[in-house]
Enzyme design. Structure first.
Site, short mmCIF file in Angstrom:
data_model
loop_
_atom_site.label_atom_id
_atom_site.label_comp_id
_atom_site.label_asym_id
_atom_site.label_seq_id
_atom_site.Cartn_x
_atom_site.Cartn_y
_atom_site.Cartn_z
N HIS A 1 3.31 6.65 -6.91
CA HIS A 1 2.54 7.81 -7.37
C HIS A 1 3.43 9.06 -7.35
O HIS A 1 3.35 9.90 -8.24
CB HIS A 1 1.32 7.98 -6.43
CG HIS A 1 0.24 8.85 -6.97
ND1 HIS A 1 -0.75 9.37 -6.16
CD2 HIS A 1 -0.03 9.31 -8.21
CE1 HIS A 1 -1.58 10.10 -6.89
NE2 HIS A 1 -1.17 10.08 -8.14
N HIS B 1 0.83 -1.20 0.00
CA HIS B 1 0.00 0.00 0.00
C HIS B 1 0.87 1.26 0.00
O HIS B 1 0.75 2.12 -0.87
CB HIS B 1 -0.93 0.00 1.23
CG HIS B 1 -1.72 1.25 1.39
ND1 HIS B 1 -3.04 1.35 1.03
CD2 HIS B 1 -1.37 2.48 1.86
CE1 HIS B 1 -3.47 2.58 1.26
NE2 HIS B 1 -2.48 3.29 1.78
N GLU B 2 1.76 1.34 0.98
CA GLU B 2 2.59 2.55 1.10
C GLU B 2 3.49 2.71 -0.13
O GLU B 2 3.76 3.82 -0.57
CB GLU B 2 3.42 2.51 2.38
CG GLU B 2 2.60 2.53 3.67
CD GLU B 2 1.61 3.69 3.74
OE1 GLU B 2 1.87 4.75 3.15
OE2 GLU B 2 0.55 3.52 4.38
N HIS C 1 1.82 4.65 -2.82
CA HIS C 1 1.97 6.11 -2.67
C HIS C 1 3.33 6.55 -3.22
O HIS C 1 3.45 7.56 -3.90
CB HIS C 1 1.90 6.51 -1.20
CG HIS C 1 0.53 6.45 -0.58
ND1 HIS C 1 -0.55 7.11 -1.11
CD2 HIS C 1 0.08 5.84 0.55
CE1 HIS C 1 -1.61 6.90 -0.33
NE2 HIS C 1 -1.25 6.12 0.68
ZN LIG Z 1 -2.43 5.33 2.24
#
Ligand SMILES: [Zn+2]
Length: 707
Positions: free
Chosen positions: A501, A494-495, A498
């Protein structure tokens, strides 16, 4: 999640050094030095001393104000270049300094640093208001925004102009002087309250430790025991076992401990953080925060804080966010009731003579998992080595986006646990740097988050993007590999989403770059990246047994796949309870609120199952009360997940599945590289050819959906 969100005007950075007296006096302060070394300069983490923060912040704020004033004082006709682009090039020294400040607040906190925060946070809020309340500056921004020449700007320049204009208006730039003064007062007070809230929470996470003896360990898997032993040794009590008051310590204990009395104790301590009626109690702070937010929203012309916050989000109104949450709430609660019935059956068959309580939920759910799917997650853990999964994460990013990661040594770090990596593209061209700080330690806040040390931009010259991932994995015994739980592995992916992105961003202006997107959109690339962890391609290569090196057996993977929607009732309900309470607290307007009572009454009204509590109870809801960040915004995870599930289905439908090159390229081109340079709703439409559909979300969670 990034802890600090500053106005667009203060996120950018200044190359032009306007010398001012305040700066000249302190220009030997290491925190004010331009970043040097390779990769167009890297943060000098080895030079940080807490006592340098205050003079550095004072000097950098003064410098930034002088830069902004010079733009406001121009006599020339306001243009995009001399006003908006010029603002993007201010505050660079302060922006670099915020990188240190944010890390010492989140990863390296100490009583000495907390004293600096307590003093400086209100002054930073005051500084932000001095910029947004600068009348001459606002008139120039407004003139560019209303200019007849605007259509000749690029779409990105037009969007940046819109962003500055609306951010200034939304901060009160168009108000009369007395109202502006009150807004500034409110913001300073809020900044103090946010700091106190976070510091209280950190105190309650660090001050309580459950000390266990060997006899208290019944049911715990070896990896949890090793972690607890290491935590005790670190605190000078070798031979004992420490269960810390953090999520990563609490969750495995509640899942596996056979000792119901200890489960209850650990549970009660964890969910009482910030709510102990002592000097670290957050209830009064919350009541004051809510009152001030309501007052500020009224002055700014909005019915409530929630309306103000959501205006520029993808959801646009609290009503649309509530509508989505309510649609999911009913099936989620129904799933919990069905799950609890199964747990009760197991407990009864054991002769436990209990009614399932919140401290039993994880424990019996695990037993249901074993009974129903013959799956013991402890069998999985030896295959989930931190280092290998990190390589798996890199590999998947290579398959999707052509990125390569290789370790770089010699860069300054703020703790020996931190590792640094250079990122290149398929052609070997430099993309950026990735810093990784994986382990829990004292002074580090709980949870996991991504941070941008330097955001991507290109309007003056390309820079090296620097991002980091931070988590609280528990270190194993010395010499042993760190083994993750399945959930920890998901969090790591998940991290990293980011981080991708941030790294893949290809825009011109820093305020529109990477993760600088609306809150209910920012979790979408990260949630999407979670989907690559359980793919066959990653598991077969990177989920290898830490002793034998054997890949995880296919039969075990199949079992895991079958449990895809297992326990979604719990996960969705504990999350939604927090998200609904957050929204209701901020829709309640100016009426005085007693947080404990509000939470109790509203949850009863919602029909909250008694076997579950909110994922973040109000007194410990850092997302909502440690900054404005996720206030009236915790729904964002569900909103983003609607997009995530829909995009994941696009991959599943493609010939190459999750590794389909065409879909991956489209994802890169329409979403991952766009930052906030294009409206998020348009980004989604460009990828999917239509608006998001809630059906994908319901299918993903295994909830019935007829629409
Ligand atoms: Zn998050």
């Amino acid at each position: 999640m990034k802890r600090r969100t500053f106005l667009a005007a203060t996120t950018a950075v200044a190359a032009t050094a306007l010398v001012n007296p305040a700066f000249a006096q302190v220009n030997d302060n290491p925190l004010l030095q331009a970043w040097t070394g390779p990769f167009s300069g890297v943060p000098a983490f080895d030079k940080v001393r807490v006592e340098d923060f205050k003079p550095a912040l004072e000097a950098a704020m003064a410098e930034n104000l002088a830069e902004v004033q010079a733009i406001a004082d121009q006599r020339t006709v306001p243009t995009f270049e001399n006003t908006i682009a010029a603002l993007e090039n201010t505050g660079r020294r302060l922006s670099d300094l915020y990188t240190y400040y944010g890390i010492w607040g989140s990863n390296m906190s100490s009583p000495a640093f907390q004293a600096v925060e307590t003093e400086m946070d209100p002054r930073l809020a005051e500084f932000g208001d001095k910029i947004t309340q600068n009348e001459a500056l606002f008139r120039r921004i407004e003139a560019v925004y209303n200019s007849v020449d605007k259509p000749s700007l690029t779409p990105e320049q037009q969007r940046l102009t819109w962003l500055y204009y609306t951010n200034f208006v939304r901060a009160g730039a168009a108000l009369e002087a007395p109202q502006k003064a009150r807004i500034a007062q409110i913001n300073q007070r809020l900044a103090s309250l946010y700091t106190s809230f976070s510091q209280n929470l950190l105190h309650d996470e660090e001050a309580y430790v459950h000390w266990l003896k060997t006899a208290d360990l019944k049911g715990l898997p070896q990896s949890v025991i090793d972690g607890a032993a290491a935590a005790a040794a670190e605190r000078g009590r070798r031979g004992e076992y420490a269960i810390l008051n953090t999520r990563s310590s609490m969750e495995p204990f509640l899942t596996y401990s056979d000792r119901r009395d200890l489960r209850e104790k650990v549970w009660r301590t964890y969910y009482a953080r910030g709510d102990n009626g002592d000097q670290w109690d957050n209830n009064k702070i919350i009541a004051e925060i809510l009152a001030l937010r309501a007052e500020r929203a009224k002055i700014l012309g909005y019915p409530t804080h929630a309306h103000w916050r959501l205006e520029n989000a993808m959801a646009k109104t609290p009503e649309r966010a509530m509508e989505l949450m309510e649609a999911v709430w009913t099936p989620a609660v129904a799933a919990v009731r069905a799950d609890v019935a199964e747990m009760q059956t197991i407990a009864d068959a054991e002769g436990a003579k209990i009614k399932i309580e919140p401290w039993d939920y994880r424990y019996y759910m695990e037993k249901v998992r074993k009974a129903k799917y013959d799956l013991d997650l402890n069998e999985v853990k030896p295959y989930l080595q931190l280092d290998k999964l990190r390589d798996g994460m890199f590999w998947a990013a290579g398959q999707l986006y052509g990125l390569q990661f290789k370790p770089v040594s010699g860069l300054p770090v703020f703790h020996p646990d931190v590792t640094t990596w250079e990122v290149t593209d398929a052609a070997g061209r430099h993309v950026g740097l990735w810093y990784f700080d994986p382990y829990a330690r004292q002074g580090k806040r709980s949870g996991a988050w991504m941070n941008a040390y330097r955001t991507q931009e290109n309007f003056l010259r390309p820079v090296t993007t620097i991002v980091s991932n931070n988590s609280n994995f528990v270190k194993g015994a010395p010499g042993e590999p760190v083994l993750l739980s399945w959930d920890d592995a998901v969090t790591m992916f998940h991290e990293f989403g980011h981080a991708l992105h941030g790294l893949l961003s290809k825009v011109s202006y820093p305020s529109l770059s990477g993760t600088a997107v609306p809150r209910d959109y920012v979790e979408f690339p990260s949630q999407l990246n979670e989907h690559w962890f359980p793919t066959q391609e990653v598991l077969s290569r990177f989920a290898t047994h830490y002793r034998t090196g054997q890949p995880i057996p296919q039969a075990l993977v199949d079992k895991i796949k079958k449990t895809d929607t297992f326990n979604q009732g719990f996960a969705t309900t504990e999350y939604l309870a927090s998200a609904l309470i957050d929204m209701k607290l901020h829709l309640a307007g100016a009426a005085p609120i007693d947080p404990d009572r509000f939470e109790r009454e509203e949850l009863a009204r919602l029909g909250m199952p008694s076997e579950i509590v909110m994922r973040h109870r109000t007194p410990q809801f850092g997302h909502v009360f440690s900054s404005d960040g996720y206030s009236a915004g915790y729904y964002s995870y569900l909103w983003s997940d609607t997009l995530t599930a829909d995009v994941a289905e696009a991959f599943k439908e493609a010939p190459g599945g999750y590794y389909d090159k065409v879909v991956a390229q489209r994802l890169h081109d329409t979403i991952m590289s766009r930052g906030n340079s294009i409206d998020p709703a348009d980004q989604f439409r460009a990828f999917r050819g239509r608006d998001p559909d809630i059906g994908a979300l319901m299918r993903d969670r295994g909830f019935p959906y007829g629409g």
